[in-house]
Design a protein around this motif. Structure first.
Motif, PDB file in Angstrom:
ATOM      1  N   GLU A  21       0.811  -1.227   0.000  1.00 29.56           N
ATOM      2  CA  GLU A  21       0.000   0.000   0.000  1.00 29.56           C
ATOM      3  C   GLU A  21       0.843   1.276   0.000  1.00 29.56           C
TER       4      GLU A  21
ATOM      5  N   GLN B  54       1.671   1.896  -3.515  1.00 30.17           N
ATOM      6  CA  GLN B  54       0.493   2.374  -4.243  1.00 30.17           C
ATOM      7  C   GLN B  54       0.298   3.873  -4.031  1.00 30.17           C
ATOM      8  N   ARG B  55       0.404   4.319  -2.798  1.00 29.41           N
ATOM      9  CA  ARG B  55       0.216   5.748  -2.505  1.00 29.41           C
ATOM     10  C   ARG B  55       1.301   6.580  -3.198  1.00 29.41           C
TER      11      ARG B  55
ATOM     12  N   ILE C 189      -2.826  -4.910  -5.158  1.00 33.21           N
ATOM     13  CA  ILE C 189      -1.780  -4.902  -4.136  1.00 33.21           C
ATOM     14  C   ILE C 189      -1.384  -6.339  -3.840  1.00 33.21           C
TER      15      ILE C 189
END
Length: 356
Positions: free
Chosen positions: A74, A77-78, A98
């Motif tokens: 995650e 991803q951010r 993810i």
């Protein structure tokens, strides 16, 4: 998303069920990428230096289709979302999965998407992945990627049980697959299989009728000779084939051998291949290492044909040839001068998901 697949007889192959691997120019729903994070592939500051070129690649694809991105976790991803926002990418075009990953080469460890033109269904072939003959362990997380993507999309996933890489096979969408002996017949992939048995797997799981073989690949290619660095279909009966004009260059002999084989090949209808010669770039050297720079490692997507260029004397000639080879598509040259350090380029990094 497709959530249902009718019950099928497990003894039937994808080909018998009417499935095939479409040509890359078939319209895409999306293109899938595995976002790079492993410094073993881009050492030191090279990972940060290649990232702007990789983000430009995402931006170019997103102009015409969705981009599926497999992110290791995650926080990554951010980070990706923030970086894409900075360069103006429409985030509604981006889809994330993810899951843990090892490396970035989605062409080889990602799913092979098949379509059934009659029933308008799709399925995923989950070939085994061993990091090009066990060269770069660990690879177990990447090996799980196809089924994970299939599950996210609600598609049936089938495992043939042998090693196969997307960059090792090239399709015309009309029954023919091109590949190289140096890769598919290498004992570090499937030593228990003969050439005939490998051809049967290609036919049964990709829905093909004919396998055409070239010999080997280019210098710097650590995949044992992937076809997507040397020969690519641009239509059902036409290929671009890389050639080296300098007889003293290490790539000259192997590419001449491949060229002669291609010129002698016949398609299923008995007609010869139309072969367009595509120059190699002048040797792309980084820190004394000859990378596998090749203009053939392009991606055909909805927005156009994304072609790697290298600030090289041969860039413009290659672009001109590809513009003529793809008269109805936009040619999108993107710098791959940093990406190529990882020993691959735009085609190696991506896997298309077709529309039905």
């Amino acid at each position: 998303m497709e959530r249902h697949f009718p019950h099928t007889n497990a003894t039937l192959t994808p080909k018998q069920l009417g499935f095939l691997f479409p040509a890359e120019w078939h319209p895409h729903r999306a293109t899938w990428l595995t976002f790079p994070h492993n410094e073993a592939s881009w050492q030191g500051d090279k990972l940060a230096r290649m990232r702007p070129q990789y983000l430009a690649f995402i931006q170019a694809i997103s102009q015409g289709e969705q981009v599926g991105i497999v992110a290791n976790d995650e926080p990554l991803q951010r980070f990706i979302q923030a970086e894409l926002e900075k360069i103006g990418v429409d985030l509604s075009r981006i889809e994330f999965l993810i899951k843990p990953t090892n490396d970035a080469w989605c062409r080889d460890h990602g799913p092979a998407f098949l379509i059934n033109p009659e029933t308008k269904q799709r399925m995923v072939i989950d070939w085994g992945h061993n990091a090009w003959g066990g060269k770069y362990p660990p690879y177990d997380d990447d090996n799980r990627t196809p089924t994970a993507i299939a599950e996210q999309l609600g598609l049936l996933s089938v495992q043939p049980g042998i090693i196969m890489e997307g960059g090792s096979v090239e399709f015309n969408g009309a029954g023919t697959v091109l590949t190289s002996r140096s890769c598919l017949l290498n004992t570090n992939r499937n030593p228990h299989l003969s050439q005939q048995q490998i051809e049967e797997y290609l036919h049964n799981y990709y829905g093909t009728e004919q396998v055409l073989w070239v010999e080997d690949g280019i210098v710097g290619d650590d995949t044992d000779g992937h076809i997507d660095d040397t020969t690519r279909f641009v239509s059902e009966d036409t290929v671009v084939a890389c050639v080296e004009t300098d007889p003293h260059d290490a790539n000259y002999e192997v590419l001449q051998t491949n060229l002669k084989l291609l010129q002698e090949m016949r398609l299923l209808n008995g007609k010869p291949l139309n072969v367009i010669e595509l120059p190699m770039p002048k040797a792309v050297m980084i820190d004394g290492f000859r990378t596998p720079g090749s203009y053939a490692n392009f991606l055909i997507c909805n927005a156009g044909v994304i072609v790697p260029v290298f600030n090289n004397p041969h860039d413009e000639q290659a672009i001109d040839i590809l513009e003529k080879a793809f008269p109805e598509r936009k040619i999108i040259p993107l710098l791959a001068t940093e990406i190529i350090w990882g020993q691959g380029s735009f085609h190696c990094l991506s896997q298309q998901e077709p529309l039905v």
